[in-house]
Design a protein around this motif. Structure first.
Motif, PDB file in Angstrom:
ATOM      1  N   THR A 193       0.859  -1.177   0.000  1.00  0.00           N
ATOM      2  CA  THR A 193       0.000   0.000   0.000  1.00  0.00           C
ATOM      3  C   THR A 193       0.900   1.233   0.000  1.00  0.00           C
ATOM      4  N   PRO A 194       0.383   2.391  -0.394  1.00  0.00           N
ATOM      5  CA  PRO A 194       1.218   3.601  -0.334  1.00  0.00           C
ATOM      6  C   PRO A 194       1.776   3.864   1.060  1.00  0.00           C
ATOM      7  N   GLU A 195       0.989   3.571   2.078  1.00  0.00           N
ATOM      8  CA  GLU A 195       1.443   3.810   3.443  1.00  0.00           C
ATOM      9  C   GLU A 195       2.591   2.871   3.812  1.00  0.00           C
ATOM     10  N   ASN A 196       2.433   1.571   3.476  1.00  0.00           N
ATOM     11  CA  ASN A 196       3.495   0.622   3.794  1.00  0.00           C
ATOM     12  C   ASN A 196       4.759   0.911   2.996  1.00  0.00           C
ATOM     13  N   TRP A 197       4.602   1.252   1.711  1.00  0.00           N
ATOM     14  CA  TRP A 197       5.768   1.521   0.881  1.00  0.00           C
ATOM     15  C   TRP A 197       6.551   2.719   1.433  1.00  0.00           C
ATOM     16  N   ALA A 198       5.863   3.759   1.827  1.00  0.00           N
ATOM     17  CA  ALA A 198       6.535   4.915   2.411  1.00  0.00           C
ATOM     18  C   ALA A 198       7.283   4.534   3.691  1.00  0.00           C
ATOM     19  N   LYS A 199       6.697   3.654   4.483  1.00  0.00           N
ATOM     20  CA  LYS A 199       7.334   3.212   5.722  1.00  0.00           C
ATOM     21  C   LYS A 199       8.535   2.310   5.432  1.00  0.00           C
ATOM     22  N   TRP A 200       8.371   1.365   4.486  1.00  0.00           N
ATOM     23  CA  TRP A 200       9.458   0.444   4.165  1.00  0.00           C
ATOM     24  C   TRP A 200      10.674   1.175   3.610  1.00  0.00           C
ATOM     25  N   ARG A 201      10.442   2.182   2.785  1.00  0.00           N
ATOM     26  CA  ARG A 201      11.570   2.900   2.174  1.00  0.00           C
ATOM     27  C   ARG A 201      12.505   3.464   3.231  1.00  0.00           C
ATOM     28  N   ALA A 305       9.610  -4.313  -7.791  1.00  0.00           N
ATOM     29  CA  ALA A 305       9.159  -2.979  -8.189  1.00  0.00           C
ATOM     30  C   ALA A 305      10.368  -2.174  -8.629  1.00  0.00           C
ATOM     31  N   ILE A 306      10.233  -1.462  -9.730  1.00  0.00           N
ATOM     32  CA  ILE A 306      11.279  -0.573 -10.213  1.00  0.00           C
ATOM     33  C   ILE A 306      10.863   0.844  -9.853  1.00  0.00           C
ATOM     34  N   VAL A 307      11.722   1.525  -9.113  1.00  0.00           N
ATOM     35  CA  VAL A 307      11.336   2.773  -8.455  1.00  0.00           C
ATOM     36  C   VAL A 307      12.254   3.916  -8.866  1.00  0.00           C
ATOM     37  N   HIS A 308      11.648   5.062  -9.115  1.00  0.00           N
ATOM     38  CA  HIS A 308      12.388   6.304  -9.309  1.00  0.00           C
ATOM     39  C   HIS A 308      12.723   6.856  -7.938  1.00  0.00           C
ATOM     40  N   GLU A 309      14.015   6.875  -7.595  1.00  0.00           N
ATOM     41  CA  GLU A 309      14.409   7.151  -6.217  1.00  0.00           C
ATOM     42  C   GLU A 309      14.059   8.558  -5.750  1.00  0.00           C
ATOM     43  N   GLU A 310      14.203   9.551  -6.620  1.00  0.00           N
ATOM     44  CA  GLU A 310      13.981  10.926  -6.180  1.00  0.00           C
ATOM     45  C   GLU A 310      12.541  11.164  -5.733  1.00  0.00           C
ATOM     46  N   THR A 311      11.595  10.465  -6.344  1.00  0.00           N
ATOM     47  CA  THR A 311      10.180  10.676  -6.029  1.00  0.00           C
ATOM     48  C   THR A 311       9.549   9.516  -5.276  1.00  0.00           C
ATOM     49  N   GLY A 312      10.172   8.334  -5.337  1.00  0.00           N
ATOM     50  CA  GLY A 312       9.571   7.148  -4.739  1.00  0.00           C
ATOM     51  C   GLY A 312       8.475   6.544  -5.588  1.00  0.00           C
ATOM     52  N   ILE A 313       8.282   7.058  -6.802  1.00  0.00           N
ATOM     53  CA  ILE A 313       7.218   6.561  -7.675  1.00  0.00           C
ATOM     54  C   ILE A 313       7.583   5.183  -8.217  1.00  0.00           C
ATOM     55  N   VAL A 314       6.638   4.257  -8.161  1.00  0.00           N
ATOM     56  CA  VAL A 314       6.829   2.915  -8.699  1.00  0.00           C
ATOM     57  C   VAL A 314       6.497   2.944 -10.190  1.00  0.00           C
ATOM     58  N   LEU A 315       7.491   2.689 -11.031  1.00  0.00           N
ATOM     59  CA  LEU A 315       7.296   2.710 -12.479  1.00  0.00           C
ATOM     60  C   LEU A 315       6.800   1.377 -12.994  1.00  0.00           C
ATOM     61  N   VAL A 316       7.312   0.304 -12.436  1.00  0.00           N
ATOM     62  CA  VAL A 316       6.939  -1.048 -12.859  1.00  0.00           C
ATOM     63  C   VAL A 316       6.796  -1.906 -11.611  1.00  0.00           C
ATOM     64  N   MET A 317       5.762  -2.712 -11.570  1.00  0.00           N
ATOM     65  CA  MET A 317       5.609  -3.676 -10.485  1.00  0.00           C
ATOM     66  C   MET A 317       5.179  -4.999 -11.079  1.00  0.00           C
ATOM     67  N   GLY A 318       5.720  -6.085 -10.556  1.00  0.00           N
ATOM     68  CA  GLY A 318       5.357  -7.389 -11.085  1.00  0.00           C
ATOM     69  C   GLY A 318       5.605  -8.491 -10.079  1.00  0.00           C
ATOM     70  N   ILE A 319       5.138  -9.672 -10.398  1.00  0.00           N
ATOM     71  CA  ILE A 319       5.343 -10.861  -9.581  1.00  0.00           C
ATOM     72  C   ILE A 319       5.980 -11.925 -10.453  1.00  0.00           C
ATOM     73  N   ILE A 320       7.052 -12.512  -9.973  1.00  0.00           N
ATOM     74  CA  ILE A 320       7.689 -13.631 -10.656  1.00  0.00           C
ATOM     75  C   ILE A 320       7.297 -14.907  -9.923  1.00  0.00           C
ATOM     76  N   ARG A 321       6.430 -15.683 -10.568  1.00  0.00           N
ATOM     77  CA  ARG A 321       6.003 -16.955  -9.992  1.00  0.00           C
ATOM     78  C   ARG A 321       6.840 -18.109 -10.522  1.00  0.00           C
ATOM     79  N   ASP A 322       7.377 -17.946 -11.728  1.00  0.00           N
ATOM     80  CA  ASP A 322       8.192 -18.972 -12.363  1.00  0.00           C
ATOM     81  C   ASP A 322       9.207 -18.265 -13.257  1.00  0.00           C
ATOM     82  N   PRO A 323      10.493 -18.227 -12.886  1.00  0.00           N
ATOM     83  CA  PRO A 323      11.489 -17.514 -13.682  1.00  0.00           C
ATOM     84  C   PRO A 323      11.950 -18.275 -14.916  1.00  0.00           C
ATOM     85  N   ALA A 324      11.578 -19.544 -15.012  1.00  0.00           N
ATOM     86  CA  ALA A 324      12.010 -20.340 -16.157  1.00  0.00           C
ATOM     87  C   ALA A 324      11.269 -19.881 -17.409  1.00  0.00           C
ATOM     88  N   PRO A 325      11.967 -19.767 -18.559  1.00  0.00           N
ATOM     89  CA  PRO A 325      11.300 -19.342 -19.803  1.00  0.00           C
ATOM     90  C   PRO A 325      10.319 -20.384 -20.303  1.00  0.00           C
TER      91      PRO A 325
END
Length: 325
Positions: A193-201, A305-325
């Motif tokens: 959540t936005p609240e948790n992400w701000a706290k985790w950072r 999550a791929i994050v822009h550090e200066e703003t904390g904005i999440v540009l990409v978020m995903g879940i890897i359940r199986d890394p095999a191609p």
């Protein structure tokens, strides 16, 4: 986004220019996000609309012929391939426009292209086990980096690490969240959540440790589920052929237009060097701290999550359940 019509411009030529955006992106190699709007040659966009696209959204407007579905798909796909360095070659099929002549398409591509500030030694990559949610084990290439400074945090329910990308000016970080064995990756997503992400950072700090992480490649095409998500966010009217109002785009009194389709494709290729072995200057400098060594083995589904550090904005978020191609 495909806007359908009910009831003039040149083929494949841009109607707006966006040189300032291209120049800015040339200094930032980590994330490339491109947007273009393609209008049918029978539509004459309003000057105010063109000005808004360029001034506020840094978006190009192109012309094509949607009555020729093969040509329209090819021109849009060629643009996508160029913007993503051929990582994404096909966003639309001709039959996407065959049933009903489209009057406009919004193409949105997001491509990650960067190198780690601290690469993984390629010689350390070995086959390793990855436990799927079904209980099945798969053997995958597992990267390993030892005695390195990890941007790390943990709780009783998960471990997390941030891997910085090289880059000049703007800074980006790949954050990985690994739930403990008794939790699931879906649980992890619910906690985001936005609240948790701000706290985790605020809880990340540099610690010495060892990181094992699978190589992976993903390329996903979002279609109907993305449309449903936008409706949930409050865009129901835009998808309604009776209530949608796009009159600010062009003089369209003779017919009605509405959003008929939303399409997005994203590609990520993560390996020992980053996402691709592309050299850029600058980046993060990491100091190796003293303290308790940590060990993080990413051998089960995880969230990133791929994050822009200066703003904390999440540009990409995903879940890897199986890394095999």
């Amino acid at each position: 986004m495909q806007i359908k019509r009910r009831g003039a411009c040149r083929h494949g030529r841009p109607l707006t220019r966006r040189a300032p955006l291209v120049a800015r992106r040339a200094r930032v190699a980590a994330v490339a996000h491109h947007i273009s709007i393609w209008v049918d040659q029978r539509i004459k966009p309003k000057p105010e609309f063109l000005h808004t696209l360029l001034s506020y959204y840094e978006t190009q407007l192109w012309g094509t012929d949607f009555q020729n579905p093969g040509l329209a798909a090819r021109q849009i796909n060629d643009w996508v391939a160029y913007q993503t360095r051929s990582a994404i070659r096909e966003l639309f099929q001709p039959n996407d426009f065959a049933d009903e002549a489209g009057s406009a398409v919004l193409a949105n591509t997001l491509y990650l292209d960067g190198t780690w500030a601290t690469p993984f030694p390629a010689a350390n990559t070995r086959p390793g086990k990855f436990l799927l949610e079904t209980g099945e084990e798969k053997t995958v290439p597992m990267m390993r980096s030892e005695e390195r400074a990890l941007y790390y945090m943990e709780t009783q329910d998960f471990q997390a690490v941030g891997l910085h990308y090289r880059g000049e000016g703007e800074r980006f970080t790949f954050y990985l969240f690994l739930p403990r064995a008794y939790q699931t990756v879906d649980w992890m997503r619910e906690q985001w959540t936005p609240e948790n992400w701000a706290k985790w950072r605020q809880q990340f700090s540099y610690q010495t440790g060892t990181l094992s992480l699978p190589r992976f490649q993903i390329q996903q095409h979002h279609d109907d589920n993305l449309q449903d998500a936008l409706k949930t966010m409050g865009m129901e009217v835009a998808f309604d052929s009776e209530r949608a109002n796009f009159s600010r785009i062009a003089d369209i009194t003779e017919y009605q237009i509405w959003i008929g389709k939303v399409t997005q494709r994203a590609a990520i290729d993560l390996n020992e060097y980053g996402t691709r072995a592309v050299v850029s200057t600058g980046g993060f400098f990491e100091a190796v701290p003293r303290g308790r060594p940590i060990r993080l083995v990413v051998n089960r589904p995880f969230l990133f999550a791929i994050v822009h550090e200066e703003t904390g904005i999440v540009l990409v978020m995903g879940i890897i359940r199986d890394p095999a191609p």
